[in-house]
Design an enzyme around this catalytic site. Structure first.
Site, mmCIF file in Angstrom:
data_model
loop_
_atom_site.group_PDB
_atom_site.id
_atom_site.type_symbol
_atom_site.label_atom_id
_atom_site.label_comp_id
_atom_site.label_asym_id
_atom_site.label_seq_id
_atom_site.Cartn_x
_atom_site.Cartn_y
_atom_site.Cartn_z
ATOM 1 N N ASP A 104 1.295 -0.740 -0.149
ATOM 2 C CA ASP A 104 -0.706 0.448 -0.208
ATOM 3 C C ASP A 104 0.583 1.708 0.024
ATOM 4 O O ASP A 104 1.063 1.250 -1.149
ATOM 5 C CB ASP A 104 -1.313 0.154 1.376
ATOM 6 C CG ASP A 104 -1.554 1.416 1.281
ATOM 7 O OD1 ASP A 104 -2.344 2.066 0.537
ATOM 8 O OD2 ASP A 104 -2.876 1.005 2.013
ATOM 9 N N LYS A 132 -1.928 -1.705 -4.736
ATOM 10 C CA LYS A 132 -2.499 -0.684 -4.597
ATOM 11 C C LYS A 132 -1.702 0.354 -5.520
ATOM 12 O O LYS A 132 -0.985 0.901 -5.440
ATOM 13 C CB LYS A 132 -2.892 0.167 -3.752
ATOM 14 C CG LYS A 132 -3.604 -0.784 -2.486
ATOM 15 C CD LYS A 132 -4.444 -0.540 -1.271
ATOM 16 C CE LYS A 132 -5.008 -1.005 -1.078
ATOM 17 N NZ LYS A 132 -5.769 -0.405 0.645
ATOM 18 N N VAL A 154 -9.443 -4.315 0.887
ATOM 19 C CA VAL A 154 -10.283 -5.578 0.392
ATOM 20 C C VAL A 154 -9.810 -6.115 1.754
ATOM 21 O O VAL A 154 -8.176 -6.117 2.646
ATOM 22 C CB VAL A 154 -8.737 -5.859 -0.685
ATOM 23 C CG1 VAL A 154 -9.579 -5.128 -2.687
ATOM 24 C CG2 VAL A 154 -7.394 -5.844 -0.622
ATOM 25 N N ASP A 160 -7.379 -8.843 6.350
ATOM 26 C CA ASP A 160 -8.165 -8.609 7.349
ATOM 27 C C ASP A 160 -9.163 -7.027 6.988
ATOM 28 O O ASP A 160 -8.315 -6.526 6.631
ATOM 29 C CB ASP A 160 -7.647 -8.479 8.182
ATOM 30 C CG ASP A 160 -6.827 -7.883 9.267
ATOM 31 O OD1 ASP A 160 -5.708 -8.101 8.599
ATOM 32 O OD2 ASP A 160 -7.223 -7.571 10.093
ATOM 33 N N ARG A 166 -10.227 -13.393 7.090
ATOM 34 C CA ARG A 166 -8.686 -13.644 6.286
ATOM 35 C C ARG A 166 -9.205 -15.067 5.823
ATOM 36 O O ARG A 166 -8.233 -15.384 4.306
ATOM 37 C CB ARG A 166 -7.770 -13.916 7.358
ATOM 38 C CG ARG A 166 -6.945 -12.974 8.020
ATOM 39 C CD ARG A 166 -5.972 -13.062 9.003
ATOM 40 N NE ARG A 166 -5.503 -12.169 10.098
ATOM 41 C CZ ARG A 166 -5.018 -10.843 9.816
ATOM 42 N NH1 ARG A 166 -4.479 -11.103 8.377
ATOM 43 N NH2 ARG A 166 -4.213 -10.180 10.412
HETATM 44 P P1 IMP Z 1 1.728 -0.246 3.605
HETATM 45 O O1 IMP Z 1 3.130 -0.951 5.172
HETATM 46 O O2 IMP Z 1 0.932 0.459 4.101
HETATM 47 O O3 IMP Z 1 2.562 -0.896 2.154
HETATM 48 O O4 IMP Z 1 0.951 -1.720 4.161
HETATM 49 C C1 IMP Z 1 1.126 -2.787 3.463
HETATM 50 C C2 IMP Z 1 0.449 -3.826 5.281
HETATM 51 O O5 IMP Z 1 -1.266 -2.773 5.344
HETATM 52 C C3 IMP Z 1 -0.623 -4.766 4.655
HETATM 53 O O6 IMP Z 1 0.421 -5.503 4.706
HETATM 54 C C4 IMP Z 1 -1.562 -5.592 4.667
HETATM 55 O O7 IMP Z 1 -1.013 -6.268 6.127
HETATM 56 C C5 IMP Z 1 -2.184 -3.868 5.850
HETATM 57 N N1 IMP Z 1 -2.570 -3.466 4.262
HETATM 58 C C6 IMP Z 1 -2.781 -2.159 3.447
HETATM 59 N N2 IMP Z 1 -3.562 -2.499 2.619
HETATM 60 C C7 IMP Z 1 -4.502 -3.108 2.856
HETATM 61 C C8 IMP Z 1 -6.279 -3.317 2.915
HETATM 62 O O8 IMP Z 1 -6.457 -3.096 1.254
HETATM 63 N N3 IMP Z 1 -6.907 -4.519 3.410
HETATM 64 C C9 IMP Z 1 -6.354 -5.776 4.538
HETATM 65 N N4 IMP Z 1 -4.755 -4.678 5.093
HETATM 66 C C10 IMP Z 1 -4.140 -4.220 3.915
#
Ligand code: IMP
Ligand code: MG
Length: 180
Positions: A104, A132, A154, A160, A166
């Site tokens: 993300d 994303k 999602v 989750d 999950r």
């Molecule tokens: P980031 O650190 O912002 O890249 O987010 C990554 C982590 O956030 C992932 O490993 C997920 O655990 C959680 N995450 C991000 N987007 C989603 C989503 O749409 N659904 C569920 N978990 C998410």
């Protein structure tokens, strides 16, 4: 549980096909690995993806686990990530492939990659099931990506919301009224 789904984004069949393709790519990438492949599963979201993926890998490999702080409770916005705990993570001199559920903002992957790089692996790559689109990630990218998706929250196939969903076999968007 299935009544909570607003729409299915990625079906079981699409997931199965793509996981098979990724296993093929990983098999080719590490075919000549001398030390053997070491998979790092980022907990908890990647558990289903990792368990499906590694059963399709043809080579010898090991798995370690890394728990990273996730979204607390009913939040769908990214929070600063930090490593909570690791299990069997002695990766010095090994070919390491980090596997996470979704990329993300990239904060989680950045923390994980930095932690592992400090252990001096022979090589270090990353693979995420979902990415994303339209997010600034400060130059951080995954080496392998399953699916590019729109910027929606999602659930399913390991992902989750507030600890739930999950176990959905598809990747889906919940009904809007379920988000607190
Ligand atoms: P980031 O650190 O912002 O890249 O987010 C990554 C982590 O956030 C992932 O490993 C997920 O655990 C959680 N995450 C991000 N987007 C989603 C989503 O749409 N659904 C569920 N978990 C998410
Ligand atoms: Mg996660």
């Amino acid at each position: 549980m299935h009544a909570d789904i607003g729409r299915i984004l990625i079906s079981r069949e699409q997931i199965d096909r793509r996981v098979g393709e990724l296993a093929g790519e990983i098999g080719r990438l590490y075919a000549d690995s001398e030390k053997g492949l070491f998979i790092v599963c980022v907990l908890s979201g990647a558990i289903i993806f990792v368990s499906d993926l590694i059963r399709q890998l043809p080579m010898k490999m090991r798995v370690g686990l890394l728990a990273v702080s996730s979204y607390p409770g009913k939040t769908t916005q990214a929070q600063p990530a930090h490593v909570l705990q690791s299990f069997d993570l002695d990766v010095t001199g090994l070919d390491v492939l980090v596997i996470d559920d979704i990329l993300d903002t990239g904060g989680t992957l950045r923390v994980v990659m930095d932690r592992l790089a400090a252990m001096r692996p022979a090589s270090l790559r990353s693979c995420v099931l979902l990415r994303k689109s339209g997010k600034a990630r400060g130059g951080l990218e995954a080496d392998l990506v399953g699916f590019d998706i729109e910027d929606v929250f999602v659930v399913g196939y390991g992902l989750d919301y507030d600890g739930l969903y999950r176990n959905l076999p598809v990747i889906a968007v919940l009904k809007p009224e379920l988000y607190g």
